[in-house]
Enzyme design. Structure first.
Site, PDB file in Angstrom:
ATOM      1  N   SER A 217       1.447  -1.129  -0.028  1.00 30.36           N
ATOM      2  CA  SER A 217      -0.061  -0.093   0.077  1.00 30.36           C
ATOM      3  C   SER A 217       0.747   1.429   0.274  1.00 30.36           C
ATOM      4  O   SER A 217       1.576   2.104   1.152  1.00 30.36           O
ATOM      5  CB  SER A 217      -0.713   0.150   0.715  1.00 30.36           C
ATOM      6  N   GLY A 219      -0.326   4.210   0.215  1.00 31.03           N
ATOM      7  CA  GLY A 219      -0.597   5.596   0.743  1.00 31.03           C
ATOM      8  C   GLY A 219      -1.444   6.361  -0.679  1.00 31.03           C
ATOM      9  O   GLY A 219      -1.811   5.429  -1.175  1.00 31.03           O
ATOM     10  N   ALA A 220      -1.665   7.262  -0.739  1.00 30.52           N
ATOM     11  CA  ALA A 220      -2.320   7.834  -1.846  1.00 30.52           C
ATOM     12  C   ALA A 220      -2.406   7.688  -3.248  1.00 30.52           C
ATOM     13  O   ALA A 220      -2.881   7.992  -4.758  1.00 30.52           O
ATOM     14  CB  ALA A 220      -1.937   9.389  -2.545  1.00 30.52           C
ATOM     15  N   GLY A 222      -2.226   4.595  -4.090  1.00 33.57           N
ATOM     16  CA  GLY A 222      -2.762   3.202  -4.444  1.00 33.57           C
ATOM     17  C   GLY A 222      -2.143   1.604  -3.248  1.00 33.57           C
ATOM     18  O   GLY A 222      -1.276   1.940  -3.421  1.00 33.57           O
ATOM     19  N   GLY A 248      -5.094   1.836   5.129  1.00 31.95           N
ATOM     20  CA  GLY A 248      -4.030   0.149   4.898  1.00 31.95           C
ATOM     21  C   GLY A 248      -5.063  -1.520   5.646  1.00 31.95           C
ATOM     22  O   GLY A 248      -5.486  -2.240   5.133  1.00 31.95           O
ATOM     23  N   ASP A 249      -5.790  -1.136   6.803  1.00 31.47           N
ATOM     24  CA  ASP A 249      -6.681  -1.937   7.645  1.00 31.47           C
ATOM     25  C   ASP A 249      -7.138  -2.377   6.047  1.00 31.47           C
ATOM     26  O   ASP A 249      -8.831  -3.351   6.290  1.00 31.47           O
ATOM     27  CB  ASP A 249      -7.110  -1.766   8.876  1.00 31.47           C
TER      28      ASP A 249
END
Lengths: 309, 309
Positions: A217, A219-220, A222, A248-249
């Site tokens: 992951s 962040g922004a 994707g 993230g979860d």
């Protein structure tokens, strides 16, 4: 049933203050409390999607009691937490009204005794018998051997249940040796594991260390996924403003949801990316905005990546 | 028996962190919890001095339950808290290991219903029958009328029990109109009440507003007392390094202890000053160092002040 494991559950408390200033006194304007720990968050998103989900791990003391009372109220969610003599930790997120920034204070978890760890392993093995997938999430409390996740992944494999691992530090380094079916690191965890800050190279390296698939992951930006079936990049429609806590979860929940629904990888990544984005957009940290999720699901871009030479 | 009233009790939590930085994440290295609220702190010091003390006020929810369990373990202390449907607030003191500075986060208290406030007033009147003195301490939770302390002081007077008031803001301004036997403001409260930053003038003004005696706590400069029997300045032997949290509460305990022991004013002030100083010197916030207290008791200077022209 999807099983999520949270060995270091928490009671997550959020305080709103006008602006946090070190060494000053603050009147908290708003207090919210909810069950936490990464696996608990994943379970709540899965339950909201309509999946039957079982939560296991440890809970103890008055905070553990509050946590369990709250979990009882969540539809589709079964509490199979193992009681411990220690007290479940609190985490405090202090949100500045002015800047929107969040200051995090995390209590240490309770020390787990060898007898409690053995009791958990028995419960875990029993629960796997009814599970279609298992997520192993978050940090290890004191008393749990650092190689714990590798052992739990092997037990899942023996039971024929695919396992996803989402943790950090030594627990991640040792856990990946257990060969999880899916590894879900974020940018920092990936760099910490592999020493590389270049996402594609680091993801390849992480997969070489034993994971069946790696979904990073970013962040922004994707998700970046490497699996035996191919490699993909999934990106949300636009830069999102909001609170990334729990995104993230939610991505983990999307990956598991897509896995048990037998979706092809690109569709799993779409679900994970849309859920993560809808979590950033939700007003309450860690919740997802259902309408935004449905709307975003049609606007995630998934592109196949050409393997490096 | 000495009675202390704490309408806004708290569970005081202390976190140690290396250094608090806004918008960063912190691992808390040490967590301590203890019953709090000014009247509870005063009661604990009185009990440690060997006085029989009764604590009343409100407690509710899981935090209230923890608070009561802890109070039960204190020798010489009787719990007469009135149960409420709301949840007792938490306060969090985040102590920086590096700088020694403390950042305070105070939750709002639970809203008290009119029925709960009535129940308290009955309990309070019953308890006064067995009390030799009463201390009314701290802030008012939501739902309690701002003139509450004036009424409680009048009830004490009707019962022939001397009352000490230690509060701030509107509760202080309105409370002093009830004519407490002793008013114990600190420098800021005194300035807030009278508009004057000159301690002697402000103390005289505060007394004119209705207090029988005013004992102003001036931090490192000790106490300034104006009473019908005279005016005194009590100063600790030297500038003290340590944590001033709870020093004012210890001073209140010293004043009450001296009052019920029928000590002359200078000896009451010595006791109050030595207890406050021994609280600053103690390693744990709000506790007092008994050895330091005994040693300091012989070294406090009390000087009579000549009335202003």
């Amino acid at each position: 049933m999807i099983l999520t494991v949270t060995l270091n559950t928490a009671l997550d408390i959020t305080y709103r203050v006008p602006s946090l200033r070190p060494h000053a006194s603050h009147r908290v304007s708003e207090v919210t409390e909810r069950p936490g720990g990464k696996g608990v968050n994943v379970a709540r998103v899965l339950a909201a999607l309509g999946h039957q989900v079982t939560v296991t791990g440890f809970a103890g003391g008055t905070t553990g009691q509050i946590l369990r009372e709250r979990l009882m109220q969540v539809p589709h969610l079964t509490d199979a937490l193992v009681p411990v003599s220690g007290t479940t930790r609190r985490t405090i997120a202090v949100v500045d009204d002015l800047s929107g920034g969040t200051t995090q204070l995390n209590e240490p978890g309770p020390t787990i005794t060898p007898a409690e760890w053995s009791a958990f392993q028995e419960v875990y093995e029993d629960l796997l018998a009814g599970a279609s997938a298992v997520a192993l999430c978050g940090s290890l409390p004191p008393g749990i051997p650092v190689g714990a996740y590798a052992g739990l992944i092997r037990t899942a494999r023996a039971a024929g249940v695919p396992a996803l691992l989402d943790t950090s530090g030594a627990a991640l380094r040792r856990g990946v040796a257990g060969r999880p079916d899916i590894l879900k690191p974020n940018t920092e965890e990936l760099a910490e594991l592999t020493g590389s800050h270049e996402p594609l190279r680091a993801t390849q390296d992480a997969r070489r260390r034993g994971a069946g698939a790696v979904v990073a992951s970013l962040g922004a930006e994707g998700l970046l996924a490497l699996s035996p079936e191919g490699r993909w990049r999934a990106t949300p429609p636009a830069a999102l403003r909001g609170n990334p806590t729990g995104a993230g979860d939610s991505a983990v929940a999307g990956l598991l949801s897509g896995l048990v629904d037998n979706l092809p990888w690109p569709d799993r990544l779409t679900r994970a990316t849309a859920l993560a984005a809808a979590t950033v957009l939700a007003p309450a940290a860690g919740e997802f905005d259902r309408q935004a999720y449905e709307e975003l699901s049609g606007r995630v871009t998934v592109s196949a990546q050409v393997p490096a030479a």
